[in-house]
Design a protein around this motif. Structure first.
Motif, PDB file in Angstrom:
ATOM      1  N   VAL A  57      52.546  14.767  -1.248  1.00  0.00           N
ATOM      2  CA  VAL A  57      51.601  15.625  -1.965  1.00  0.00           C
ATOM      3  C   VAL A  57      50.884  14.848  -3.072  1.00  0.00           C
ATOM      4  N   PHE A  58      51.658  14.022  -3.782  1.00  0.00           N
ATOM      5  CA  PHE A  58      51.076  13.279  -4.913  1.00  0.00           C
ATOM      6  C   PHE A  58      50.952  11.795  -4.598  1.00  0.00           C
ATOM      7  N   GLU A  59      49.912  11.206  -5.144  1.00  0.00           N
ATOM      8  CA  GLU A  59      49.699   9.770  -4.976  1.00  0.00           C
ATOM      9  C   GLU A  59      49.418   9.136  -6.328  1.00  0.00           C
ATOM     10  N   GLY A  60      49.768   7.856  -6.427  1.00  0.00           N
ATOM     11  CA  GLY A  60      49.510   7.116  -7.654  1.00  0.00           C
ATOM     12  C   GLY A  60      48.469   6.044  -7.420  1.00  0.00           C
ATOM     13  N   LEU A  61      48.234   5.226  -8.449  1.00  0.00           N
ATOM     14  CA  LEU A  61      47.314   4.106  -8.275  1.00  0.00           C
ATOM     15  C   LEU A  61      47.861   3.188  -7.190  1.00  0.00           C
ATOM     16  N   THR A  62      49.173   2.899  -7.326  1.00  0.00           N
ATOM     17  CA  THR A  62      49.846   2.108  -6.296  1.00  0.00           C
ATOM     18  C   THR A  62      50.972   2.959  -5.766  1.00  0.00           C
ATOM     19  N   ARG A  63      51.593   2.492  -4.711  1.00  0.00           N
ATOM     20  CA  ARG A  63      52.825   3.164  -4.328  1.00  0.00           C
ATOM     21  C   ARG A  63      53.823   2.171  -3.770  1.00  0.00           C
ATOM     22  N   ILE A  64      55.071   2.630  -3.671  1.00  0.00           N
ATOM     23  CA  ILE A  64      56.133   1.755  -3.214  1.00  0.00           C
ATOM     24  C   ILE A  64      56.317   1.991  -1.725  1.00  0.00           C
ATOM     25  N   GLY A  65      56.306   0.893  -0.974  1.00  0.00           N
ATOM     26  CA  GLY A  65      56.417   0.990   0.473  1.00  0.00           C
ATOM     27  C   GLY A  65      57.860   1.074   0.929  1.00  0.00           C
ATOM     28  N   PRO A  66      58.059   1.179   2.249  1.00  0.00           N
ATOM     29  CA  PRO A  66      59.411   1.397   2.788  1.00  0.00           C
ATOM     30  C   PRO A  66      60.405   0.293   2.447  1.00  0.00           C
ATOM     31  N   ASN A  67      59.924  -0.890   2.113  1.00  0.00           N
ATOM     32  CA  ASN A  67      60.859  -1.959   1.768  1.00  0.00           C
ATOM     33  C   ASN A  67      60.765  -2.360   0.300  1.00  0.00           C
ATOM     34  N   GLY A  68      60.226  -1.481  -0.511  1.00  0.00           N
ATOM     35  CA  GLY A  68      60.192  -1.728  -1.942  1.00  0.00           C
ATOM     36  C   GLY A  68      58.984  -2.517  -2.398  1.00  0.00           C
ATOM     37  N   GLU A  69      58.028  -2.771  -1.476  1.00  0.00           N
ATOM     38  CA  GLU A  69      56.857  -3.557  -1.858  1.00  0.00           C
ATOM     39  C   GLU A  69      55.809  -2.648  -2.506  1.00  0.00           C
ATOM     40  N   VAL A  70      54.965  -3.246  -3.353  1.00  0.00           N
ATOM     41  CA  VAL A  70      53.891  -2.485  -3.990  1.00  0.00           C
ATOM     42  C   VAL A  70      52.686  -2.486  -3.054  1.00  0.00           C
ATOM     43  N   ILE A  71      52.196  -1.300  -2.696  1.00  0.00           N
ATOM     44  CA  ILE A  71      50.994  -1.263  -1.862  1.00  0.00           C
ATOM     45  C   ILE A  71      49.921  -0.410  -2.529  1.00  0.00           C
ATOM     46  N   PRO A  72      48.636  -0.711  -2.238  1.00  0.00           N
ATOM     47  CA  PRO A  72      47.560   0.052  -2.870  1.00  0.00           C
ATOM     48  C   PRO A  72      47.600   1.502  -2.405  1.00  0.00           C
ATOM     49  N   ASP A  73      47.262   2.406  -3.313  1.00  0.00           N
ATOM     50  CA  ASP A  73      47.226   3.806  -2.900  1.00  0.00           C
ATOM     51  C   ASP A  73      45.867   4.386  -3.297  1.00  0.00           C
ATOM     52  N   LEU A  74      45.797   5.101  -4.410  1.00  0.00           N
ATOM     53  CA  LEU A  74      44.478   5.602  -4.834  1.00  0.00           C
ATOM     54  C   LEU A  74      43.605   4.457  -5.319  1.00  0.00           C
ATOM     55  N   ALA A  75      44.250   3.396  -5.810  1.00  0.00           N
ATOM     56  CA  ALA A  75      43.489   2.198  -6.148  1.00  0.00           C
ATOM     57  C   ALA A  75      43.347   1.376  -4.880  1.00  0.00           C
ATOM     58  N   GLU A  76      42.094   1.117  -4.534  1.00  0.00           N
ATOM     59  CA  GLU A  76      41.831   0.376  -3.307  1.00  0.00           C
ATOM     60  C   GLU A  76      42.169  -1.094  -3.522  1.00  0.00           C
ATOM     61  N   SER A  77      41.869  -1.581  -4.723  1.00  0.00           N
ATOM     62  CA  SER A  77      42.158  -2.969  -5.075  1.00  0.00           C
ATOM     63  C   SER A  77      42.162  -3.087  -6.591  1.00  0.00           C
ATOM     64  N   TRP A  78      42.570  -4.244  -7.077  1.00  0.00           N
ATOM     65  CA  TRP A  78      42.581  -4.430  -8.520  1.00  0.00           C
ATOM     66  C   TRP A  78      42.424  -5.906  -8.867  1.00  0.00           C
ATOM     67  N   THR A  79      41.982  -6.148 -10.110  1.00  0.00           N
ATOM     68  CA  THR A  79      41.934  -7.520 -10.616  1.00  0.00           C
ATOM     69  C   THR A  79      42.705  -7.557 -11.922  1.00  0.00           C
ATOM     70  N   ILE A  80      43.322  -8.703 -12.188  1.00  0.00           N
ATOM     71  CA  ILE A  80      44.110  -8.858 -13.408  1.00  0.00           C
ATOM     72  C   ILE A  80      43.476  -9.968 -14.225  1.00  0.00           C
ATOM     73  N   SER A  81      43.281  -9.722 -15.506  1.00  0.00           N
ATOM     74  CA  SER A  81      42.667 -10.737 -16.357  1.00  0.00           C
ATOM     75  C   SER A  81      43.603 -11.938 -16.477  1.00  0.00           C
ATOM     76  N   ASP A  82      43.052 -13.081 -16.895  1.00  0.00           N
ATOM     77  CA  ASP A  82      43.849 -14.306 -16.945  1.00  0.00           C
ATOM     78  C   ASP A  82      45.033 -14.193 -17.896  1.00  0.00           C
ATOM     79  N   ASP A  83      44.845 -13.459 -18.987  1.00  0.00           N
ATOM     80  CA  ASP A  83      45.960 -13.338 -19.926  1.00  0.00           C
ATOM     81  C   ASP A  83      46.959 -12.253 -19.475  1.00  0.00           C
ATOM     82  N   GLY A  84      46.700 -11.655 -18.319  1.00  0.00           N
ATOM     83  CA  GLY A  84      47.639 -10.673 -17.771  1.00  0.00           C
ATOM     84  C   GLY A  84      47.648  -9.342 -18.491  1.00  0.00           C
ATOM     85  N   LYS A  85      46.655  -9.116 -19.335  1.00  0.00           N
ATOM     86  CA  LYS A  85      46.678  -7.894 -20.128  1.00  0.00           C
ATOM     87  C   LYS A  85      45.756  -6.799 -19.624  1.00  0.00           C
TER      88      LYS A  85
END
Lengths: 492, 315
Positions: A57-85
């Motif tokens: 029923v509910f979805e997040g930006l990401t979600r946890i897959g059947p083996n504990g991996e992070v997979i995209p959900d409502l967020a199709e993709s993402w970028t992380i700044s160099d300083d990781g912030k």
């Protein structure tokens, strides 16, 4: 007479042929042991809430897959700044909530701000602690700025407690949950069942099931006849002790997987004589994990030597550090000046792993001279006396939160463990997002906990699932407590 | 009769007030914080405190008692902590399961027990009596949850006549709903029937030894007429007493049966509420059950007057 029989038989056959020519069935009844107190994953710790609603029923930006991996959900993709912030999430477009309203970046900002607000009652508020601010860039882009880089941020956003809700329905989700998922809520017969139906305006890949009913079956003894009679077709979390009754039946599949539940003999590290390292090590040597798993978990479950699931990619096998050795245990107790042994209490919460395991552990510790008084407690008492007031010597509990090794660095946590070296590693880990570096740090952390024999590490709680052999797509493992039905279908 | 009635009513009211104090006090003494239970392992102490405030748990004890008891008087039973809906709604949803279940079980146990009791009393000491009372002994001894499981395997798994458990709701139709209550009702009724049959038998035997029975027989009335018209009616008072007690037991004591058949009844609600420390639900539902038990006992008192005309004229 004969003619009639022939006609009847022909009719039955035709009917049977006609029905099997239809596509496979699309309804499912799932048995769950506990009823959720309400249906809002962002406002309660009860695992039963996620077991019904997460990913369905509910979805997040990401979600946890059947083996504990992070997979995209409502967020199709993402970028992380160099300083990781700074995390910039690109969102799916054309997504609608079940009430028909459109999903956009505003809902993400609303949900995250709500979860971390001062008056928030989110049970996992810690997941959002590093968020500094959330900015809506455009309807399909949202930017999250962190106070410090956080290695587990994307994982954290995949928790059930971090799902995206609409401001219109946030206050009524407890009774009538409105999400963006492939299933929408239909009805809740309190004490009995919760029914979800396929959502017609789902943005992603359509699901195979039309209707799913989660039926509450609190009694393990009632689960077997419910399966055998066909009333309920799947128990994703089945009682290990009842497996013997169905495992030879070809109509059912018994699937043994892993969970994130580290089952441990928790030790009050500040309470004498448990403040002595030798005493804790003696306990570790006294434990016979194989006997405990056989007795408390029907032989299912993998031994652990530190606080990490063997299914985790960063797991280090430390089970060899304290093999079952009664003489060694006695020797260590002697070193600690306790050659005559001592008395202590063992408080046991209701799950069978604790109650059964407790009796075995008490007898094993008696062999080395530690005389345990067993005190059974209810969950409410356990949380009050053991977890909050730290009024205990030993207890058995399964820590089912995923990736939770950091609990040993928490101030005032009920282990009463305090090791600055360990805290430093966890602090460093929180700031590290490089996978190889994280692996190294996590290995070090596991090693320290094992060396310090902080608690008696017993085994990883198994996930025992039993379901109709024709059913496909249910999770084998439980990296988080959920029943993701998005890939579930009937086959013939 | 009127003063007798009034007296009974006053006693009933005092019992209710005392019961409310005991129930409230017991739930207070019980260790466990509902807020911590709701928030789980990972919540900080501050967060728990925040929720406690929101739930009104930090108000002084006496105030909370008065607030709750005052609410009860105006039929406001409060709101559930965990479900966050009015307790009365929860009770309403559950009572439509528990009450029919208890009534069916009560009817079944009476229908089974009285004939067996009459049969046994008429053959006191003979083979039929020994067999019937042996069966009753077994009925008392067998735990009802085990009996329930045997019924499930026989009628649900093997014969597939009824569902193994669960309740489809009255909205699904009368027959499906009643069907799902049949096995639990039988499981509940048989141990009760066993007790009732033994009581009916011994009460009847006592009456059958009375002089007026001998007189009735002597004046030529057939045995059957004596038994049903004279003896049974006089043996009804102890039977009714037990029946009244059993109804209370059936209503409150269905926890185990409702768990085995996973029925959404009152017993399950209370049990769940206790483990979740949903104090207000426990307190209010227990009070309702206390009130129901008191009401049934009053009813039994009145029914004595119906069976025994001598009680009607008495002041």
């Amino acid at each position: 007479m004969k003619l009639w029989k022939t006609i009847l038989a022909a009719a039955v056959l035709t009917f049977a042929a006609a029905t099997s020519a239809f596509s496979a069935r699309t309804d499912l009844v799932i048995g769950i042991p506990l009823e959720p107190p309400h249906l809002d994953p962002t406002a309660g710790a009860a695992a039963a809430i996620d077991e019904v609603l997460y990913a369905n029923v509910f979805e997040g930006l990401t979600r946890i897959g059947p083996n504990g991996e992070v997979i995209p959900d409502l967020a199709e993709s993402w970028t992380i700044s160099d300083d990781g912030k700074i995390y910039t999430f690109k969102l799916h477009t054309g997504v609608k909530f079940h009430d028909g309203s459109d999903f956009s970046a505003d809902d993400v900002k609303f949900s995250l701000d709500r979860a971390r607000a001062d008056n928030s009652v989110n049970a996992q508020k810690g997941l959002f602690a590093q968020i500094d601010k959330v900015d809506v860039v455009d309807p399909a882009t949202v930017k999250v700025t962190l106070k410090n880089p956080q290695g587990s941020f994307l994982y954290n956003m995949g928790w059930g407690d971090a799902v995206i809700v609409s401001p219109k329905s946030a206050d009524t989700n407890k009774e009538k949950p409105v999400g963006t998922g492939p299933f929408k809520f239909q009805s809740w017969a309190k004490g009995s069942s919760i029914t979800l139906v396929k959502s017609d305006n789902y943005w992603g890949a359509p699901v195979a099931l039309d209707k799913v009913e989660f039926r509450i079956v609190p009694d393990a003894a009632a689960a077997v006849p419910a399966l055998l009679s066909g009333d309920i077709q799947a128990f994703p979390f089945f009682d290990p002790d009842s497996v013997a009754q169905v495992k030879d039946d070809p109509r059912f599949k018994v699937v043994i997987g892993s969970t994130e539940g580290e089952t441990i003999l928790s030790i009050n590290n500040k309470k004498p004589p448990f403040d002595k390292l030798q005493v804790r090590q003696a306990i570790s040597f006294a434990l016979d994990r194989k006997a405990i798993i056989d007795g408390a978990s029907a032989g299912l479950g993998v031994p652990i030597g530190s606080h990490m699931s063997p299914a985790n990619k960063d797991y280090v096998d430390l089970t060899g550090l304290y093999p079952h050795n009664v003489d060694k245990a006695k020797e260590l107790l002697k070193e600690a000046g306790l050659e005559k042994g001592f008395k202590a209490t063992l408080k046991l919460p209701p799950p069978s792993y604790a109650r059964l395991g407790g009796e075995i552990i008490a007898s094993e510790l008696r062999d080395v001279g530690i005389d345990l008084e067993i005190i059974p407690v209810e969950w409410a008492q356990w949380l009050d006396q053991v977890f909050t007031k730290k009024d205990y010597d030993l207890t058995i509990v399964s820590h089912t939160e995923p990736n939770d090794i950091d609990i040993y660095s928490r101030k005032d946590y009920y282990f009463n463990y305090d090791n600055p070296a360990f805290d430093a590693i966890i602090a460093k880990l929180n700031l590290t997002s490089d996978e190889a570096k994280r692996k190294e740090l996590l290995a070090e952390a596991q090693k320290i906990l094992a060396d310090d024999a902080v608690v008696g590490f017993l085994y990883e709680l198994p996930k025992v699932g039993v379901w109709d052999a024709k059913l496909q797509g249910l999770w084998e493992n439980a990296p988080i407590q959920a029943n993701d039905l998005t890939k579930v279908k009937w086959t013939d | 009769m009127a003063t007798y009635l009034l007296k009974r009513l006053i006693i009933a009211a005092i019992t209710l007030v005392l019961a409310s104090m005991v129930v409230f006090a017991v739930m207070e003494i019980l260790p466990g914080d509902p807020a911590r239970l709701m928030l789980g392992f990972n919540a900080s102490a501050d967060q728990v405190e925040q929720l406690r405030n929101q739930m009104g748990l930090n108000a002084p004890l006496v105030l909370r008692y008065l607030h709750w008891a005052g609410g009860l008087l105006s039929l406001d039973f409060g709101r559930s902590y965990t479900y966050s809906v009015p307790v009365i709604d929860l009770v309403g949803e559950r009572v439509v399961v528990s009450l029919p279940l208890a009534l069916i079980a009560l009817a079944l146990s009476t229908v089974i027990a009285i004939p067996v009791g009459v049969f046994s009393a008429g053959r006191q000491g003979r083979a039929g009596d020994t067999v019937a009372m042996g069966a009753a002994q077994l009925g008392v001894a067998v735990p009802n949850f085990w009996f329930a499981l045997m019924l499930i395997y026989l009628f649900a798994v093997w014969l597939r006549l009824v569902p193994a458990g669960g309740f489809p709701g009255w909205g699904a139709g009368i027959w499906p709903a009643v069907k799902s209550l049949l096995l639990p009702a039988v499981a509940l009724a048989l141990p009760q029937a066993a007790i009732l049959a033994r009581v009916a038998r011994s009460a009847l035997i006592e009456v059958l030894n009375e002089d007026y029975i001998r007189t009735a027989r002597a004046k030529g009335l057939p045995y059957r007429a004596v038994l049903w018209r004279h003896a049974l009616r006089n043996a009804m008072i102890p039977v009714l007493t037990i029946l009244g007690l059993q109804f209370a037991f059936l209503l409150a004591g269905t926890i185990i049966i409702e768990n085995v058949f996973y029925l959404p009844g009152l017993g399950r609600l209370v049990f769940q509420a206790i483990t979740q420390r949903d104090l207000i639900v426990v307190e209010s539902v227990v009070m309702l059950l206390v009130a129901a038990v008191i009401a049934v006992n009053l009813l039994v008192d009145f029914s004595y007057a119906v069976v025994d005309p001598r009680l009607r004229g008495r002041q």
